[in-house]
Design a protein around this motif. Structure first.
Motif, short mmCIF file in Angstrom:
data_model
loop_
_atom_site.label_atom_id
_atom_site.label_comp_id
_atom_site.label_asym_id
_atom_site.label_seq_id
_atom_site.Cartn_x
_atom_site.Cartn_y
_atom_site.Cartn_z
N GLN A 4 14.51 24.04 6.34
CA GLN A 4 14.37 24.40 4.93
C GLN A 4 13.14 23.67 4.38
O GLN A 4 13.17 22.46 4.19
CB GLN A 4 15.62 24.02 4.15
N GLN A 6 10.53 22.91 1.45
CA GLN A 6 10.50 22.97 -0.01
C GLN A 6 9.09 22.68 -0.49
O GLN A 6 8.49 21.67 -0.18
CB GLN A 6 11.47 21.96 -0.61
N HIS A 11 12.30 26.96 -1.95
CA HIS A 11 12.78 26.67 -0.60
C HIS A 11 12.38 27.81 0.33
O HIS A 11 12.68 28.97 0.07
CB HIS A 11 14.31 26.49 -0.60
N PHE A 12 11.70 27.48 1.43
CA PHE A 12 11.27 28.47 2.42
C PHE A 12 12.00 28.22 3.73
O PHE A 12 11.69 27.27 4.44
CB PHE A 12 9.77 28.38 2.65
N TYR A 30 3.94 33.23 -2.60
CA TYR A 30 5.03 33.26 -3.57
C TYR A 30 4.48 33.34 -4.99
O TYR A 30 4.96 34.13 -5.82
CB TYR A 30 5.89 32.00 -3.39
N CYS A 55 8.58 34.87 5.77
CA CYS A 55 9.36 33.83 5.09
C CYS A 55 8.92 33.66 3.64
O CYS A 55 9.76 33.44 2.75
CB CYS A 55 9.24 32.52 5.85
N SER A 59 11.51 35.06 0.79
CA SER A 59 11.99 33.99 -0.09
C SER A 59 11.81 34.39 -1.55
O SER A 59 12.70 34.16 -2.39
CB SER A 59 11.25 32.68 0.19
N TRP A 60 10.66 34.99 -1.86
CA TRP A 60 10.45 35.45 -3.23
C TRP A 60 11.46 36.54 -3.60
O TRP A 60 12.03 36.52 -4.69
CB TRP A 60 9.03 36.00 -3.39
N ARG A 62 14.41 37.06 -2.37
CA ARG A 62 15.73 36.42 -2.53
C ARG A 62 15.88 35.80 -3.92
O ARG A 62 16.88 36.03 -4.61
CB ARG A 62 15.88 35.35 -1.44
N ASP A 63 14.87 35.04 -4.34
CA ASP A 63 14.94 34.39 -5.65
C ASP A 63 14.85 35.41 -6.79
O ASP A 63 15.51 35.25 -7.82
CB ASP A 63 13.80 33.36 -5.78
#
Length: 949
Positions: A4, A6, A11-12, A30, A55, A59-60, A62-63
């Motif tokens: 993880q 950060q 968090h990536f 991001y 990733c 990740s973007w 997901r957020d």
């Protein structure tokens, strides 16, 4: 176990500890996606670019989804409609442009304004609730699929029942056909397939558009925020999907891969056709009755009653339908591929197992997918994009391997037709109209006559006659002309024809495919009773036969080479259809090139797209954010000017990011060499490069390199023509023999299908590399910039310990296309960017070639740029930063050779009977004409100690 990582508050997830440049890459990616900007990202091959894209982008996403759901829940709990969050325009659009003024009109009572405001808030709350319900339903459906292993067995049972039903229907139809009389049903079905349906553009437009709008609305309701990842080839897409599978997001991401029919078709009858055009046409032909694009012609059966006509239509539909085009099974396939990440091969295997079409089934999964992987030709072509159900509004687009993006857009929207194709299409369409004249409706005849008129005028512009064989028509006026679209239309005398209506007729009637079916069905056999009409068709068949390359009046005997080529690659009208569509481009955005080359068959009309941004702008303005990524993006000026600036994208929305390499600085040695071993100045301009002393100097340099560089040496020449001239000169002077003593010589093949064989032999030779009798062995590969080995080939490790670039591969400045492109840029953009276009094209090709060597963290190689012009600051600035920062400029060969020796030390010679000192001098003398005293300065300390011992 995924790490993880950060960066700030982000968090990536990552499968291993990332490099520092990967952390920077993901963090900047991001920020670009969050701000809704356009990023130009450069990350050299071997730095984990694909994994960083996966990733960072996921990740973007997901957020983004998490924040969106949290905001929806908060608003629904409080009952307050969102003012400017969920309904806000994309970040790149100004609020003043997109959000209407909600202030009340003058004189409107307050209670009316309050009522309208409350109504709008209630509608927004209702939309939020509906979206929440749809999302929960979608998630529940996917969860059910994941846990319901019996679905596959249920699908198999359903398929078996359908097959049994089809078998019984087929038996009953065969019995009915045997009991019937008159014209055989199979022959009647073929006739129905070939005749154009009644065409009414206005009514059809209303009907079709109404259906499309309704379908689009349904799709829009189902679409979720997603990322469209594009690359150039199917193999690159497959590698990306494998990276997703290995990533921490591999288990939870809903991914779908889109591709062409050629790659996804599972119907062996269709797939064996081979040609892309034939596969597409046959597939659409088999779906036509289900979609309602065609209807059987009433005139064929006007003596039959309506019941008989409907029965024939059902029989024709059954005969032409594809067994894999089954709605329930394709829906099942679409659900199944979302459960687990699958590449193209796995998707095809699943389609065969479920007896469902992967090409159409994959499109069922697009609305619910989070990551859509597709070739960027599919994304950049508006019609293809719409057909695939791709909705870009508010979505993220990532274009990888984008160094050829401008050329790809230009190629997709350009078209060329030859005089032979024009004459062939005119003859085919004339014969088609004569055969079915009594069966065709008035509008069909009108449009066919218009198309024939267009074809005749195009041939006239080339200087030929459409009624004569193009192979025997010699043109009195030869040469190449470049015209604006309007000038070409006026010269062709077709400015009175509405090309937009003709284009729409092509699309809706599918006349090109009808004509292809007619030619394929009747081009080689007799179809009419003895009559004048049969004589005409026989002449048509001989004419078509004469147009085939390598054939004469008499039938030619089959050969192995001829058998490998299908006799029909599609109707020439299909290519002409693309040319006519290109002519509807705005006058300032394209040009028409009229090329007259001796005979009519060799002459051609070509449409050149000058402004690729006109098509790219549609994608950029719709999507929320875009990432244009590649291993080598320098020089980026072309992307900024030709794509973004011309598309009206402001500089404030564009972000550039370039990271270094993961290799240590000592692992790469780029050298600009200004003169050779005999002090010959290295400047391979067109006037000097074919001088004998220049070609000799290249050979001397390579001979010296082969003495110190282990493994493989790859040498890039600016063109095939120059490579052949240099090689012929070396053979005559004996330099080629001297080179062959040091390393085995390989040459880039002419045919693409031989590249794999040459690379395999080259690799095997290097693996056998060993020191034999004091001579270093290995291989030397002579290649061409922009050729088959300058892109997409990895010369990692010993396959490419040194890359040599001979001269600067400038494009042909005398090219009409290039001159027009430069003039267009100078007229459209400030600061005369047309002048730097040639230099940018040159350096883009150089960067692609020299980037072939360093492919991973432990790799090392030297790069030798043979031309003093590389030392100019403007040229050096256009090299990738990880190469530019390490460049050494050497005015003479001695210091350059000494530097190369340090990274590639000479091997120790084994003991021999002759004097070791004389042996070394002899080995160097014929390739390195300097004094013996100078030679000693290049020897290693090991050589000195061995000699003194």
């Amino acid at each position: 176990m995924a790490d993880q990582i950060q960066e700030g508050s982000i968090h990536f997830p990552f499968p291993y500890t990332p490099y520092s440049i990967q952390k920077d890459f993901m963090a900047e990616l991001y920020r670009v996606l969050e701000a809704g900007k356009i990023g130009i990202f450069e990350s050299p091959t071997g730095t984990g670019k694909s994994l960083s894209l996966i990733c960072g982008a996921l990740s973007w996403l997901r957020d983004f989804e998490r924040k969106k759901q949290q905001e929806e829940a908060r608003l629904l709990d409080t009952g307050i409609a969102p003012s400017n969050h969920l309904e806000e325009p994309p970040p790149h659009m100004s609020t003043s442009q997109e959000v209407p003024d909600t202030s009340k009109p003058a004189g409107e009572p307050d209670w009316i304004a309050q009522f309208v405001q409350k109504k709008e808030e209630k509608d927004k709350i209702d939309r939020l609730r509906d979206e929440q319900v749809r999302r929960k339903k979608r998630e529940g459906h996917l969860q059910q699929i994941r846990h319901n292993a019996h679905l596959k067995y249920a699908a198999k049972r359903m398929r078996q029942e359908e097959e049994e039903m089809e078998r019984l229907l087929r038996l009953s139809k065969e019995m009915l056909a045997a009991a019937g009389s008159g014209q055989p049903e199979e022959e009647l079905g073929r006739e129905e397939d070939l005749v154009l349906a009644e065409y009414d553009s206005d009514e059809e437009k209303k009907t079709v558009s109404g259906v499309l709008e309704e379908d689009d609305e349904d799709l829009e309701e189902e679409h979720v925020t997603k990322i469209y990842y594009c690359s150039r080839t199917h193999s690159q897409l497959m590698q990306f999907v494998h990276e997703v599978q290995k990533s921490p997001f591999g288990k939870e991401t809903r991914l779908i891969t889109l591709g062409s029919r050629q790659n996804l078709c599972v119907n062996e009858e269709v797939k064996r056709l081979g040609s892309v055009h034939l596969i597409n046409d046959r597939c659409l032909e088999m779906q036509k009755n289900k979609h309602g694009t065609y209807q059987s012609c009433e005139a064929i059966s006007e003596k039959k009653n309506k019941e008989e006509e409907k029965a024939k239509k059902r029989k024709t539909e059954t005969r032409t339908s594809c067994p894999f085009y089954n709605y329930e099974q394709m829906q099942f396939l679409g659900d199944e591929v979302l459960v687990e990440v699958k590449d193209i091969e796995q998707l095809v295997a699943l389609g065969k197992e479920a007896r469902a079409c992967p090409y159409y089934g994959s499109r069922f999964a697009v609305p619910s997918a989070q990551l859509v992987v597709l070739p960027y030709q599919m994304l950049l072509h508006a019609a293809t994009r719409h057909a695939a159900g791709i909705k870009l509004q508010g979505q993220v687009v990532i274009i990888d391997e984008a160094h050829n993006l401008i050329d790809s857009i230009t190629s997709i929207h350009s078209a060329e037709v030859s005089g032979s194709q024009l004459c062939q299409a005119h003859s085919q369409l004339s014969q088609y109209m004569e055969r079915y004249r009594k069966l065709l409706k008035a509008k069909n005849l009108m449009y066919i006559k218009q198309i024939l008129y267009l074809l005749e005028k195009f041939v006239t512009v080339l200087g030929g006659n459409v009624k004569q064989n193009p192979n025997t028509q010699n043109l009195f006026q030869t040469g190449t002309e470049l015209k604006t679209i309007n000038d070409f239309l006026f010269q062709s005398q077709i400015d009175n024809i509405n090309l937009f209506k003709v284009q729409r007729y092509f699309e809706k009637s599918m006349v090109s495919r009808k004509l292809f079916g007619f030619t394929k069905e009747y081009g080689g056999v007799s179809i009419l009773p003895p009559s004048k009409e049969q004589s005409k068709l026989t002449g048509f068949q001989h004419f078509l036969q004469s147009l085939k390359p390598g054939t004469g009046a008499a039938p030619s005997s089959s050969s192995g080479e001829d058998e490998s080529q299908p006799p029909w690659l599609g109707s020439p009208l299909m290519q002409i259809e693309s040319f006519l569509a290109a002519l509807t481009t705005a006058n300032q955005d394209g040009r028409v090139i009229v090329s007259r080359q001796g005979s009519l068959s060799q002459s051609s009309l070509r449409f050149l797209l000058l402004n690729p941004s006109v098509h790219f702008a549609q994608v950029v303005k719709e999507c929320r954010a875009m990432i244009i990524a590649g291993g080598t993006m320098q020089p980026v000026a072309d992307f900024r000017e030709q794509l973004l600036q011309c598309a009206g994208i402001g500089t404030e929305r564009v972000v550039e990011f370039s990271c270094g390499h993961v290799i240590p600085p000592d692992n790469i040695l780029p050298i600009v060499l200004c003169s050779g071993p005999s002090n010959q100045q290295l400047e391979f301009i067109y006037q000097k490069r074919e001088l004998p002393q220049m070609m000799d100097e290249i050979g001397r340099i390579l001979c010296n390199l082969c003495n110190v560089v282990p493994g493989g040496v790859v040498c890039f020449f600016p063109s095939y023509e120059y490579l052949y001239k240099v090689q012929a000169h070396w053979e005559q002077s004996g330099l080629l023999t001297r080179l062959a003593v040091k390393k085995k010589i390989f040459q880039e093949p002419n045919r693409a299908n031989q590249v794999e064989q040459v690379l395999t032999e080259y690799s095997k030779c290097i693996k056998r590399c060993s020191q034999v009798k004091g001579v270093m062995t290995g291989a030397l590969l002579l290649s061409v910039v922009g050729g088959k080995m300058s892109e997409g080939i990895n010369f990692s490790d010993d396959l490419g310990r040194c890359v040599v670039m001979v001269g600067m591969p400038y494009p042909n400045i005398k090219s009409l296309e290039l001159q027009e492109k430069m003039a267009y840029l100078d007229q459209t953009l400030p600061n005369s960017p047309g002048k730097s276009l040639i230099e940018n094209l040159c350096m883009k090709a150089v960067n692609q070639s020299i980037g072939r060597a360093i492919r991973h963290q432990q790799d090392f190689a030297s790069i030798l740029l043979l031309d003093q012009r590389y030392s100019r600051p403007s040229i050096l600035a256009k090299l990738p930063s990880w190469i530019r920062d390490q460049v050494e400029i050497k005015a003479t060969f001695g210091p350059a050779f000494a530097a190369l020796r340090k990274v590639s030390p000479l091997p120790l010679f084994p003991p021999c009977n002759t004097s070791l000192e004389q042996k070394i001098l002899k080995d160097f003398w014929y390739v390195f004409p300097v004094s013996p005293g100078e030679i000693w300065s290049f020897l290693t300390d090991e050589h000195h100690s061995l000699l003194h011992a």
